[in-house]
Write an enzyme that holds these catalytic residues in place. Structure first.
Site, PDB file in Angstrom:
ATOM      1  N   LYS A   1       2.936   5.294   7.931  1.00 21.53           N
ATOM      2  CA  LYS A   1       2.663   4.596   6.684  1.00 21.53           C
ATOM      3  C   LYS A   1       2.025   5.592   5.732  1.00 21.53           C
ATOM      4  O   LYS A   1       0.951   6.108   6.030  1.00 21.53           O
ATOM      5  CB  LYS A   1       1.626   3.505   6.954  1.00 21.53           C
ATOM      6  CG  LYS A   1       2.137   2.125   6.847  1.00 21.53           C
ATOM      7  CD  LYS A   1       1.013   1.143   7.073  1.00 21.53           C
ATOM      8  CE  LYS A   1       1.545  -0.049   7.843  1.00 21.53           C
ATOM      9  NZ  LYS A   1       0.491  -1.013   8.159  1.00 21.53           N
TER      10      LYS A   1
ATOM     11  N   PHE B   1       0.810  -1.224   0.000  1.00 22.40           N
ATOM     12  CA  PHE B   1       0.000   0.000   0.000  1.00 22.40           C
ATOM     13  C   PHE B   1       0.835   1.262   0.000  1.00 22.40           C
ATOM     14  O   PHE B   1       0.325   2.342  -0.184  1.00 22.40           O
ATOM     15  CB  PHE B   1      -0.869   0.001   1.253  1.00 22.40           C
ATOM     16  CG  PHE B   1      -0.116  -0.516   2.424  1.00 22.40           C
ATOM     17  CD1 PHE B   1       0.812   0.280   3.056  1.00 22.40           C
ATOM     18  CD2 PHE B   1      -0.290  -1.832   2.852  1.00 22.40           C
ATOM     19  CE1 PHE B   1       1.550  -0.231   4.095  1.00 22.40           C
ATOM     20  CE2 PHE B   1       0.457  -2.327   3.890  1.00 22.40           C
ATOM     21  CZ  PHE B   1       1.371  -1.526   4.517  1.00 22.40           C
TER      22      PHE B   1
ATOM     23  N   ASP C   1      -3.608 -12.007   7.686  1.00 22.16           N
ATOM     24  CA  ASP C   1      -2.247 -11.945   7.157  1.00 22.16           C
ATOM     25  C   ASP C   1      -1.226 -12.076   8.284  1.00 22.16           C
ATOM     26  O   ASP C   1      -0.293 -11.292   8.386  1.00 22.16           O
ATOM     27  CB  ASP C   1      -2.042 -10.662   6.348  1.00 22.16           C
ATOM     28  CG  ASP C   1      -0.870 -10.786   5.366  1.00 22.16           C
ATOM     29  OD1 ASP C   1      -0.446 -11.934   5.105  1.00 22.16           O
ATOM     30  OD2 ASP C   1      -0.395  -9.759   4.873  1.00 22.16           O
TER      31      ASP C   1
END
Ligand SMILES: *[C@@H]1O[C@H](CO)[C@@H](O)[C@H](O)[C@H]1NC(C)=O
Ligand SMILES: *[C@@H]1O[C@H](CO)[C@@H](O)[C@H](O)[C@H]1NC(C)=O
Ligand SMILES: *[C@@H]1O[C@H](CO)[C@@H](O)[C@H](O)[C@H]1NC(C)=O
Ligand SMILES: *[C@@H]1O[C@H](CO)[C@@H](O)[C@H](O)[C@H]1NC(C)=O
Ligand SMILES: *[C@@H]1O[C@H](CO)[C@@H](O)[C@H](O)[C@H]1NC(C)=O
Ligand SMILES: *[C@@H]1O[C@H](CO)[C@@H](O)[C@H](O)[C@H]1NC(C)=O
Ligand SMILES: *[C@@H]1O[C@H](CO)[C@@H](O)[C@H](O)[C@H]1NC(C)=O
Ligand SMILES: *[C@@H]1O[C@H](CO)[C@@H](O)[C@H](O)[C@H]1NC(C)=O
Ligand SMILES: *[C@@H]1O[C@H](CO)[C@@H](O)[C@H](O)[C@H]1NC(C)=O
Ligand SMILES: *[C@@H]1O[C@H](CO)[C@@H](O)[C@H](O)[C@H]1NC(C)=O
Length: 880
Positions: A601, A585, A697
């Site tokens: 992020k 991402f 995940d």
């Protein structure tokens, strides 16, 4: 005789000491009194008003005069024989902390003497179930809650066990520095005024400025004596503003060396988390040769050392990080140098309550509320329009596919067909930005057809048949219809002029039947052609819509966590100086806020799919909190620049530490602790969240380590909320990382929490072996195959990372291998649940430690916060 007299004088004097307080911000609703009426309750002086302006359903009832031995607010009630959910809508100040109390007193008002049982909801979320012990005992439900909207819904839900009712609703604003939690709201478990002599009543307003009700019925099984001030005084307060009458009495053990113990029963919910607030003040004038100092322990471990209460001054001790359920005993013990035993004046216990279901977005709520008022709709349209789905408003459908991603819901269908609507088509419909289907057929609507209907981008079905609309049909609507973007039906509006489209709104599967029944009419054949054409065009249009969906909305985020501007992000990261990593991402950067390190992020907008993952992650992070999940500091949403700010995990990810290039080799004990941390994080997602969350995940690069090597799960991007009510799995697109992906999930596309268990098992095998999940050889042997093969040979030493050099307890390792192999079992049913994994890993750790003779610290770190106006200096400085 004289004692009673003294008591009386004492109480009288304290009465006079009550502050001059007002009820500003109080909302005191007596349910069931006549509309517009109000009164002042004689004991408390609280002014109660009628509930009629907060609700438009239900019926008023009175309890019989012989049941009126409680105060006046309990004499009346409102009950809800109709509709499953009925809601009060109460205006509040958003962002303000409130104590919300709902009270219920049955008092056999209906003469059936049959105790009802029903649910209490706050907005879309379950608050509690209301059950009664007997007809003459009341029930109070109390919550400390900070609304993010300017109104709240208090809802009563019929669960088929009697008619729901309510007696009072009270809201009291609290200073926002009191009763803080890291997450969620606080539900009152108990609140006690210790050592109170007058056991008949609970002191509340006007003694307590926040109208907390202090129960004096705490009955310790230990031998306690009462202490109280000899003369009436004002206790100096901290921000909790404890009433002097509560603080002027305390308990102390009769034997100087005995502790004061507070315990409460473990909750049935093992994930329950609690906050305790203990309030202390010295009530005796101490002689120079006397001292009072004590330590507080929780389950035998020191919680806070060397507390010295100050004379006539309140200090509040609380835990800033919630502690777990299970058995909890707090003991207050005399410190070595104290000449006097410990005291306790008052305490409160709250349970953390997390409200996870999202509400409808505010614009849609405003619009639909307006429509409700415009048409004076008498349906049971109360509470949140869409949420929870089971109680959504009749005639509405909402965008539930995003429900479990915590996005605010939007209304996509409005069907008010045959509702006797009069007047014009409500302009508020234009504010339903995501509406797809509008059906207002078979009403008495007048006026013209508004043009705004052609401007709602997703609206593809309009039915206005059988009304009294006038004027001409807007050209834009006809164009949209001719372009195949809209199904438009305007039949039987006698006064419409010009071209009036009339389309039969049948679904494809009905067409054949229709053709058979009215076969021969060529008009119908034409209609079929039109529908098919329309279908084709729609499909193409759909593709365009997805491509154009690059606008970013993080509406649900506002106001809870810190928001950063892009320029602040630049400053924090020093122009993105240091990169920590890259993901699907975007890129993760290092940054500093003041002196605290953070990880940021940044979303790369080129990754279209990434954006959705990112968005899901934001919404999730807002709502989950656990010591083994990376915590969320804030976010940036500056036009197209979107970023998330997390706590910085300075020891990187687990995989780095397991790989052979790592210079530092993790000891077996450290590995077990990391495994336990990760397992606890996952257990919380599965069982501590409602609805449960599947991570999807789990892998060693998603397990991050802080400076103490405490492990936390990261990257919720693929998480999907796991709905509890519809079956035991969700079908979803396969996502995850090769090697960690549950083969069962891969084959069946059926996701349940056991898929995470599988991935966790793989991580555990990595922890044990330090081998790659898929070997780099051409055969690509999977780690579970390799371990299985080694196990067959019974060779445990060759399974374990050879760098550990047999510095481990072999039984501990065996246990861990067994757990891991159970987790990766191909048979889903044989895989343990995460709670079992946690327990077994802890056993494995105990085995390991028994050998090394170290003590395992199971306690979570507790930080203590002291709130006190002037006694802070008197308390040990080491506690901050
Ligand atoms: C209550 O007050 C409102 C506004 O003043 C008024 O319109 C309404 O008629 C009153 N209701 C009753 C039952 O008196
Ligand atoms: C209230 O009064 C009723 C009837 O006098 C009695 O049965 C009941 O026990 C009383 N309840 C309480 C709480 O005092
Ligand atoms: C709540 O607030 C809205 C909007 O500010 C207002 O229209 C409404 O009358 C208020 N309701 C009550 C019961 O005060
Ligand atoms: C909490 O209190 C502080 C200081 O009084 C104030 O600045 C802040 O706006 C308050 N927060 C909310 C959400 O009301
Ligand atoms: C408190 O509990 C003890 C036993 O634990 C009991 O004997 C005593 O009567 C109780 N006191 C009150 C006031 O309930
Ligand atoms: C207690 O406080 C009230 C209001 O703050 C004040 O009027 C009163 O004089 C005080 N009493 C004593 C004994 O200090
Ligand atoms: C403290 O001093 C008082 C006299 O001021 C005396 O009666 C008492 O015994 C002393 N107590 C202790 C523990 O020394
Ligand atoms: C009380 O706490 C102090 C400081 O934390 C500690 O040194 C002392 O040993 C404790 N005393 C007891 C009896 O636990
Ligand atoms: C207790 O008092 C002695 C002598 O005054 C002192 O040396 C010691 O440090 C004190 N202990 C604590 C825990 O305060
Ligand atoms: C329209 O209004 C008329 C007269 O008030 C009424 O008889 C009729 O039933 C209404 N039609 C619909 C569809 O509501």
């Amino acid at each position: 005789m004289s004692w009673i007299f003294m008591q009386f004088l004492f109480a009288l004097n304290l009465m006079l000491l009550v502050h001059a307080m007002d009820q500003s911000g109080f909302i005191s609703i007596d349910c069931g009194i006549p509309e517009n009426s109000s009164y002042t309750e004689s004991k408390t002086g609280i002014k109660y008003i009628s509930d009629a302006r907060f609700i438009d359903t239900g019926e008023r009832k009175l309890v019989l005069p012989n049941q009126r031995n409680y105060t006046q607010p309990y004499w009346s009630l409102r009950r809800f024989p109709e509709g499953t959910r009925n809601c009060y809508k109460i205006n509040v100040t958003s962002g303000m902390r409130y104590l919300i109390r709902a009270c219920f007193f049955y008092g056999n008002y209906d003469g059936y003497n049959k105790l009802p049982e029903f649910e209490l909801h706050l907005g879309a979320n379950w608050w509690d179930t209301v059950k009664f012990k007997d007809a003459a005992t009341d029930k109070k439900k109390e919550l400390i809650y900070t609304p993010l909207r300017n109104n709240i819904h208090v809802c009563l839900v019929n669960i088929g066990s009697g008619i729901p009712f309510i007696s009072t609703i009270e809201l009291r604003p609290l200073p926002n520095e009191t009763y803080q939690t890291q997450m969620g709201s606080l539900e009152l478990v108990s609140r006690y005024d210790i050592g109170q002599i007058d056991t008949r009543r609970g002191y509340r307003y006007p003694y307590d400025p926040f109208d907390r009700i202090w129960s004096s019925s705490y009955n310790s099984s230990d031998d306690w004596a009462r202490l109280r001030t000899l003369s009436p005084v004002n206790f100096s307060e901290n921000s909790y503003q404890l009433p002097s009458i509560v603080m002027s009495t305390a308990a102390t053990p009769r034997d100087v060396y005995d502790p004061l113990n507070i315990h409460w029963l473990p909750s049935y919910d093992s994930n329950a988390q609690y906050h305790i607030y203990m309030h202390f003040a010295e009530v005796e004038k101490l002689q120079p040769n006397q001292s009072r100092q004590f330590n507080i322990t929780r389950n035998g471990k020191l919680f806070l050392g060397l507390v010295t209460p100050s004379y006539w001054s309140t200090a509040t001790i609380c835990n800033s990080e919630a502690f777990g359920g299970g058995q909890n005993t707090f003991s207050i013990l005399k410190a070595e140098n104290s000449s006097l035993p410990p005291i306790l004046n008052a305490f409160e216990i709250y349970k953390v309550k997390e409200f996870l279901y999202s509400d409808t977005n505010q614009e849609d709520i405003d619009a639909i509320t307006n429509i409700k008022e415009t048409y004076k709709i008498r349906k049971n349209w109360q509470g949140d329009p869409c949420s929870p789905q089971a109680y959504s408003w009749e005639g509405l459908n909402c965008s539930y596919q995003s429900y479990h991603a915590y996005e605010p819901l939007s209304i996509i269908t409005l069907n008010l067909s045959s509702n006797g609507l009069t007047g014009e088509i409500a302009p508020s419909i234009s504010d339903l930005a995501k509406i797809k289907t509008l059906d207002l057929s078979n009403n008495n609507l007048t006026g013209t057809i508004p043009t705004f209907l052609s401007q709602l981008p997703d609206l593809n079905f309009i039915n206005l048949e059988k009304n009294k609309l006038t004027g001409s049909v807007p050209v834009e609507l006809i164009e949209r219809r001719n372009d195949g973007l809209l199904s438009l039906s305007l039949c039987q509006n006698l006064n419409l002029s010009g071209y009036v489209p009339c389309k039969l709104k049948k679904k494809h599967n009905f067409l054949i039947l229709e053709l058979v029944s009215i076969f021969g009419t060529s008009i119908l054949l034409l209609t079929v052609a039109a529908i098919c054409f329309w279908g084709l065009k729609r499909k193409r249009q759909h593709g365009d819509v997805t491509a154009a969906k690059a606008t970013i909305q993080l509406g649900s985020l506002e106001s809870t966590k810190r928001k950063f501007t892009y320029s602040e992000i630049l400053k924090i990261t020093n122009n993105f100086e240091r990169t920590l990593g890259k993901g699907g991402f975007g890129t993760v950067y290092h940054g500093c806020i003041d002196k605290t390190q953070v990880a940021i992020k940044m979303l790369s907008l080129s990754a279209v799919q990434g954006f959705q993952q990112f968005h899901a992650e934001v919404d999730l992070l807002m709502r989950v909190h656990h010591k083994n999940l990376t915590s969320f500091v804030g976010y940036c949403n500056d036009k197209t620049r979107v970023g998330l700010v997390y706590e910085y995990m300075c020891n990187g990810n687990l995989q780095e530490h397991l790989s052979d290039v790592s210079s530092n080799i993790l000891a077996w004990e450290d590995r077990l602790r990391i495994a336990i941390d990760a397992a606890q994080g996952l257990e919380y997602l599965h069982y501590g969240c409602k609805p449960p969350i599947i991570h999807r995940d789990i892998k060693s690069t998603n397990i991050l380590l802080n400076e103490n090597f405490q492990a936390k799960l990261a990257d919720f991007g693929l998480s999907k909320i796991f709905p509890t009510n519809d079956g035991s799995h969700v079908s979803t697109l396969v996502a995850g990382t090769p090697g960690y992906l549950d083969p069962e999930y891969y084959l069946s596309n059926r996701l349940n929490e056991k898929s995470d268990v599988y991935s966790f098992g793989i991580v555990l095998l990595e922890i044990i072996t330090s081998r790659p999940v898929l070997s780099k050889l051409t055969e690509r042997i999977h780690i579970s195959q390799w371990v299985g093969f080694m196990l067959e040979k019974g060779d445990i030493y060759s399974i374990v990372d050879s760098r550990l050099k047999e510095n481990f307890n072999v039984n501990s390792v065996w246990k861990a291998v067994e757990i891991a192999m159970a987790c990766v079992s191909p048979n889903v049913i044989k895989r343990p649940i995460m709670s079992q994994v946690v327990v077994e890993l802890k056993e494995s750790l105990v085995t390991e430690l028994a050998q090394t003779k170290q003590e395992y610290e199971t306690e979570s770190r507790i930080s203590i916060e002291i709130m006190s106006s002037n006694s802070l200096a008197m308390l040990s400085p080491s506690i901050r």
